[in-house]
Design a protein around this motif. Structure first.
Motif, PDB file in Angstrom:
ATOM      1  N   GLN A  38      36.989  60.040  39.869  1.00  0.00           N
ATOM      2  CA  GLN A  38      37.225  58.818  40.750  1.00  0.00           C
ATOM      3  C   GLN A  38      37.735  57.661  41.082  1.00  0.00           C
ATOM      4  OE1 GLN A  38      32.908  57.788  39.505  1.00  0.00           O
ATOM      5  NE2 GLN A  38      31.955  57.917  40.777  1.00  0.00           N
ATOM      6  N   LYS A  39      37.623  57.078  42.510  1.00  0.00           N
ATOM      7  CA  LYS A  39      38.842  55.718  42.663  1.00  0.00           C
ATOM      8  C   LYS A  39      38.433  54.806  42.670  1.00  0.00           C
ATOM      9  CE  LYS A  39      41.670  59.742  44.879  1.00  0.00           C
ATOM     10  NZ  LYS A  39      42.044  60.358  45.950  1.00  0.00           N
ATOM     11  N   VAL A  40      38.788  53.808  42.178  1.00  0.00           N
ATOM     12  CA  VAL A  40      38.118  52.100  42.486  1.00  0.00           C
ATOM     13  C   VAL A  40      39.275  51.292  42.504  1.00  0.00           C
ATOM     14  CG1 VAL A  40      36.849  52.950  39.973  1.00  0.00           C
ATOM     15  CG2 VAL A  40      38.606  52.242  39.466  1.00  0.00           C
ATOM     16  N   LEU A  41      38.167  50.420  43.160  1.00  0.00           N
ATOM     17  CA  LEU A  41      39.505  48.840  43.400  1.00  0.00           C
ATOM     18  C   LEU A  41      38.728  48.461  42.057  1.00  0.00           C
ATOM     19  CD1 LEU A  41      41.293  48.429  45.376  1.00  0.00           C
ATOM     20  CD2 LEU A  41      39.264  47.930  46.331  1.00  0.00           C
ATOM     21  N   MET A  42      39.423  47.225  41.712  1.00  0.00           N
ATOM     22  CA  MET A  42      39.688  45.636  40.519  1.00  0.00           C
ATOM     23  C   MET A  42      39.734  45.087  41.274  1.00  0.00           C
ATOM     24  SD  MET A  42      41.256  44.397  37.111  1.00  0.00           S
ATOM     25  CE  MET A  42      40.321  42.923  36.701  1.00  0.00           C
ATOM     26  N   ILE A  43      38.243  43.982  41.613  1.00  0.00           N
ATOM     27  CA  ILE A  43      38.497  42.844  41.748  1.00  0.00           C
ATOM     28  C   ILE A  43      38.348  41.664  41.106  1.00  0.00           C
ATOM     29  CG2 ILE A  43      36.919  40.959  43.963  1.00  0.00           C
ATOM     30  CD1 ILE A  43      38.731  43.356  44.819  1.00  0.00           C
ATOM     31  N   ASP A  44      39.291  40.566  40.966  1.00  0.00           N
ATOM     32  CA  ASP A  44      38.586  39.188  39.147  1.00  0.00           C
ATOM     33  C   ASP A  44      38.864  38.254  40.100  1.00  0.00           C
ATOM     34  OD1 ASP A  44      37.754  38.669  37.300  1.00  0.00           O
ATOM     35  OD2 ASP A  44      39.180  39.422  35.704  1.00  0.00           O
ATOM     36  N   ASP A  45      38.272  37.031  39.584  1.00  0.00           N
ATOM     37  CA  ASP A  45      38.468  35.417  40.350  1.00  0.00           C
ATOM     38  C   ASP A  45      40.269  35.447  39.763  1.00  0.00           C
ATOM     39  OD1 ASP A  45      37.972  35.798  37.628  1.00  0.00           O
ATOM     40  OD2 ASP A  45      36.926  33.299  37.597  1.00  0.00           O
ATOM     41  N   PHE A  46      40.786  35.532  38.673  1.00  0.00           N
ATOM     42  CA  PHE A  46      41.501  34.749  38.237  1.00  0.00           C
ATOM     43  C   PHE A  46      42.849  35.920  37.522  1.00  0.00           C
ATOM     44  CE2 PHE A  46      40.366  30.685  38.905  1.00  0.00           C
ATOM     45  CZ  PHE A  46      41.632  30.258  38.747  1.00  0.00           C
ATOM     46  N   LEU A  47      43.898  36.250  37.801  1.00  0.00           N
ATOM     47  CA  LEU A  47      44.474  36.336  36.716  1.00  0.00           C
ATOM     48  C   LEU A  47      45.665  35.332  36.205  1.00  0.00           C
ATOM     49  CD1 LEU A  47      46.694  39.422  36.474  1.00  0.00           C
ATOM     50  CD2 LEU A  47      47.955  39.004  38.147  1.00  0.00           C
ATOM     51  N   ALA A  48      45.822  35.885  34.956  1.00  0.00           N
ATOM     52  CA  ALA A  48      46.496  34.869  34.129  1.00  0.00           C
ATOM     53  C   ALA A  48      47.435  35.626  33.359  1.00  0.00           C
ATOM     54  CB  ALA A  48      46.035  33.855  33.422  1.00  0.00           C
ATOM     55  N   ASN A  49      47.017  35.837  32.658  1.00  0.00           N
ATOM     56  CA  ASN A  49      48.303  37.314  31.800  1.00  0.00           C
ATOM     57  C   ASN A  49      48.276  38.152  32.539  1.00  0.00           C
ATOM     58  OD1 ASN A  49      49.719  34.286  30.013  1.00  0.00           O
ATOM     59  ND2 ASN A  49      47.034  34.423  29.290  1.00  0.00           N
ATOM     60  N   GLY A  50      47.215  38.727  32.438  1.00  0.00           N
ATOM     61  CA  GLY A  50      46.567  40.209  33.245  1.00  0.00           C
ATOM     62  C   GLY A  50      46.399  41.264  32.406  1.00  0.00           C
ATOM     63  N   GLN A  51      45.544  40.603  31.244  1.00  0.00           N
ATOM     64  CA  GLN A  51      45.233  41.320  29.560  1.00  0.00           C
ATOM     65  C   GLN A  51      43.642  41.328  30.091  1.00  0.00           C
ATOM     66  OE1 GLN A  51      46.447  42.259  26.636  1.00  0.00           O
ATOM     67  NE2 GLN A  51      48.384  41.341  28.555  1.00  0.00           N
ATOM     68  N   ALA A  52      43.057  41.148  31.216  1.00  0.00           N
ATOM     69  CA  ALA A  52      41.702  41.652  31.542  1.00  0.00           C
ATOM     70  C   ALA A  52      41.827  43.161  31.972  1.00  0.00           C
ATOM     71  CB  ALA A  52      40.824  40.796  32.377  1.00  0.00           C
ATOM     72  N   ALA A  53      43.395  43.009  33.442  1.00  0.00           N
ATOM     73  CA  ALA A  53      43.759  44.025  34.025  1.00  0.00           C
ATOM     74  C   ALA A  53      44.304  45.216  33.562  1.00  0.00           C
ATOM     75  CB  ALA A  53      44.269  43.493  35.484  1.00  0.00           C
TER      76      ALA A  53
ATOM     77  N   GLY B  59      43.537  54.638  54.831  1.00  0.00           N
ATOM     78  CA  GLY B  59      42.096  54.977  54.816  1.00  0.00           C
ATOM     79  C   GLY B  59      41.849  56.170  53.213  1.00  0.00           C
ATOM     80  N   GLU B  60      42.946  56.140  52.032  1.00  0.00           N
ATOM     81  CA  GLU B  60      42.431  56.727  51.520  1.00  0.00           C
ATOM     82  C   GLU B  60      40.845  56.293  50.408  1.00  0.00           C
ATOM     83  OE1 GLU B  60      45.192  56.684  48.031  1.00  0.00           O
ATOM     84  OE2 GLU B  60      43.888  57.801  46.709  1.00  0.00           O
ATOM     85  N   LYS B  61      39.938  57.351  49.875  1.00  0.00           N
ATOM     86  CA  LYS B  61      38.741  56.564  49.498  1.00  0.00           C
ATOM     87  C   LYS B  61      38.546  55.844  48.510  1.00  0.00           C
ATOM     88  CE  LYS B  61      34.246  59.128  49.807  1.00  0.00           C
ATOM     89  NZ  LYS B  61      33.467  59.238  48.075  1.00  0.00           N
ATOM     90  N   ILE B  62      38.028  55.405  48.601  1.00  0.00           N
ATOM     91  CA  ILE B  62      37.244  53.842  47.540  1.00  0.00           C
ATOM     92  C   ILE B  62      35.754  54.199  47.079  1.00  0.00           C
ATOM     93  CG2 ILE B  62      37.048  51.609  46.507  1.00  0.00           C
ATOM     94  CD1 ILE B  62      39.042  50.939  48.975  1.00  0.00           C
ATOM     95  N   ASP B  63      36.126  54.653  45.772  1.00  0.00           N
ATOM     96  CA  ASP B  63      34.382  55.267  45.193  1.00  0.00           C
ATOM     97  C   ASP B  63      33.560  54.072  44.931  1.00  0.00           C
ATOM     98  OD1 ASP B  63      34.196  58.421  45.233  1.00  0.00           O
ATOM     99  OD2 ASP B  63      35.832  58.311  44.466  1.00  0.00           O
ATOM    100  N   LYS B  64      33.974  53.332  44.279  1.00  0.00           N
ATOM    101  CA  LYS B  64      33.725  51.898  43.757  1.00  0.00           C
ATOM    102  C   LYS B  64      34.484  51.643  43.345  1.00  0.00           C
ATOM    103  CE  LYS B  64      31.697  54.170  40.961  1.00  0.00           C
ATOM    104  NZ  LYS B  64      30.333  54.395  39.693  1.00  0.00           N
ATOM    105  N   VAL B  65      33.876  49.332  43.553  1.00  0.00           N
ATOM    106  CA  VAL B  65      34.405  48.230  43.100  1.00  0.00           C
ATOM    107  C   VAL B  65      33.985  48.404  41.500  1.00  0.00           C
ATOM    108  CG1 VAL B  65      35.150  46.117  43.435  1.00  0.00           C
ATOM    109  CG2 VAL B  65      34.411  47.524  45.607  1.00  0.00           C
ATOM    110  N   VAL B  66      35.551  48.381  40.601  1.00  0.00           N
ATOM    111  CA  VAL B  66      35.124  47.126  39.353  1.00  0.00           C
ATOM    112  C   VAL B  66      35.576  45.252  39.314  1.00  0.00           C
ATOM    113  CG1 VAL B  66      34.934  49.224  38.989  1.00  0.00           C
ATOM    114  CG2 VAL B  66      36.819  48.308  38.108  1.00  0.00           C
ATOM    115  N   THR B  67      34.390  45.425  38.382  1.00  0.00           N
ATOM    116  CA  THR B  67      34.935  43.877  37.841  1.00  0.00           C
ATOM    117  C   THR B  67      34.379  43.721  36.860  1.00  0.00           C
ATOM    118  OG1 THR B  67      34.883  41.455  38.550  1.00  0.00           O
ATOM    119  CG2 THR B  67      32.784  42.611  38.314  1.00  0.00           C
ATOM    120  N   ILE B  68      35.249  42.393  35.925  1.00  0.00           N
ATOM    121  CA  ILE B  68      34.324  41.937  34.956  1.00  0.00           C
ATOM    122  C   ILE B  68      33.536  40.931  35.004  1.00  0.00           C
ATOM    123  CG2 ILE B  68      35.215  41.073  32.492  1.00  0.00           C
ATOM    124  CD1 ILE B  68      37.767  42.556  33.114  1.00  0.00           C
TER     125      ILE B  68
END
Ligand code: G4P
Length: 194
Positions: free
Chosen positions: A122-137, A52-61
Motif C-alpha cells: 500500500q501507499k500512504v500519505l502522512m499529515i501532521d499539525d507540527f514538524l519540529a524535530n521530525g521524530q514523529a514522522a 496521479g499516483e494512487k494514494i491508498d490512505k492518509v495516516v496521522t498520529i
C-alpha cells in the motif's frame, strides 16, 4: 498558504522562542473552514507532485493531526488511519510499533497501529499539525518500512524551520510539503521562511 499564515499572525502566540500556541484554530478548538482549506491544499499538492499516483490512505498520529488529516482524506476520497500513542510497550503480534522521543514534550511513546490496516504494497500519505524535530514522522516511516508500505509524502500544517525535522526527513528522501514555514519565533514577531 496565505490564509493559514494570516491566521497564524492574527491568532498564534509564541510562548517562547521554540513553541507556538495555535489553540484557537488547530490544537484545541478547530476552525473547520480553515482546516478544510488546509486539507484541500494538501490533496491538490500531492495529486500534482505524485502525478496521479494512487494514494491508498492518509495516516496521522493522535491527536492534533487528526483534523487536518481527516479533511485531506475526505478531499482525496480515501480512509484515514490514526496511529495511537501508547505510554509503554505492549507485547502484541497484531500491531506494528515504533519508539518515538518527543523533544518538545520530553517523553517517549510507542507509535502503535494494527497490522490489518497497513498491508504490504500500500501507499500512504502522512499529515501532521507540527514538524519540529521530525521524530514523529521518522516513527511513521519506521512503521511503514516494517509493514512494507510506501510513504509517498508528508504534509505538515506548521513547520518550525529552525528545528531539525525537515533536514532529517529530506535525508530520508521524503517529499515534505509544509503550508507555513516559520524561521523565527519571538514574543513580538513570527517570521516566515518564504
Ligand atoms: P517532532 O515529532 O517533530 O520531533 O516533534 P516533537 O516530538 O518535538 O513535538 C511533538 C508534539 O509537540 C506534537 O504534539 C506536536 O504537535 C507538538 N508541538 C511541537 N512543537 C509545537 C509548537 O510549537 N506548538 C504546538 N502547539 N505544538 C507543538 P503531540 O505530542 O503529538 O500531541 P497532540 O497535541 O497531537 O496530542
Amino acid at each position: 498558504m496565505d490564509l493559514l499564515k494570516a491566521r497564524i499572525l492574527k491568532d498564534g502566540q509564541a510562548i517562547n522562542e521554540h513553541v507556538l500556541k495555535v489553540d484557537s484554530f488547530l490544537n484545541h478548538q478547530v476552525d473547520p473552514v480553515l482546516i478544510n482549506a488546509v486539507g484541500q491544499e494538501f490533496a491538490r499538492y500531492f495529486a500534482d507532485s505524485l502525478q496521479g499516483e494512487k494514494i491508498d490512505k492518509v495516516v496521522t498520529i493522535e491527536s492534533s493531526g487528526i483534523a487536518p488529516a481527516m479533511f485531506t482524506a475526505a478531499a482525496l476520497g480515501v480512509p484515514l488511519l490514526i496511529l495511537k500513542k501508547q505510554a509503554s510497550r505492549i507485547l502484541n503480534s497484531d500491531v506494528y510499533q515504533a519508539q518515538v522521543h518527543s523533544f518538545t514534550k520530553d517523553l517517549d511513546y510507542q507509535l502503535t497501529v494494527a497490522k490489518k490496516y497497513l498491508q504490504a504494497g500500500q501507499k500512504v500519505l502522512m499529515i501532521d499539525d507540527f514538524l519540529a524535530n521530525g521524530q514523529a514522522a521518522l516513527g511513521v516511516l519506521d512503521i511503514c518500512k516494517q509493514a512494507d508500505v510506501k510513504l509517498l509524502g508528508i504534509g505538515i500544517v506548521i513547520e518550525k524551520s529552525f528545528q531539525e525535522g525537515r533536514a532529517l526527513l529530506e535525508a530520508e528522501a521524503m517529499n515534505v510539503y509544509s503550508l507555513a514555514r516559520i524561521s523565527k519565533l519571538s514574543a513580538e514577531t513570527i517570521t516566515f521562511a518564504d
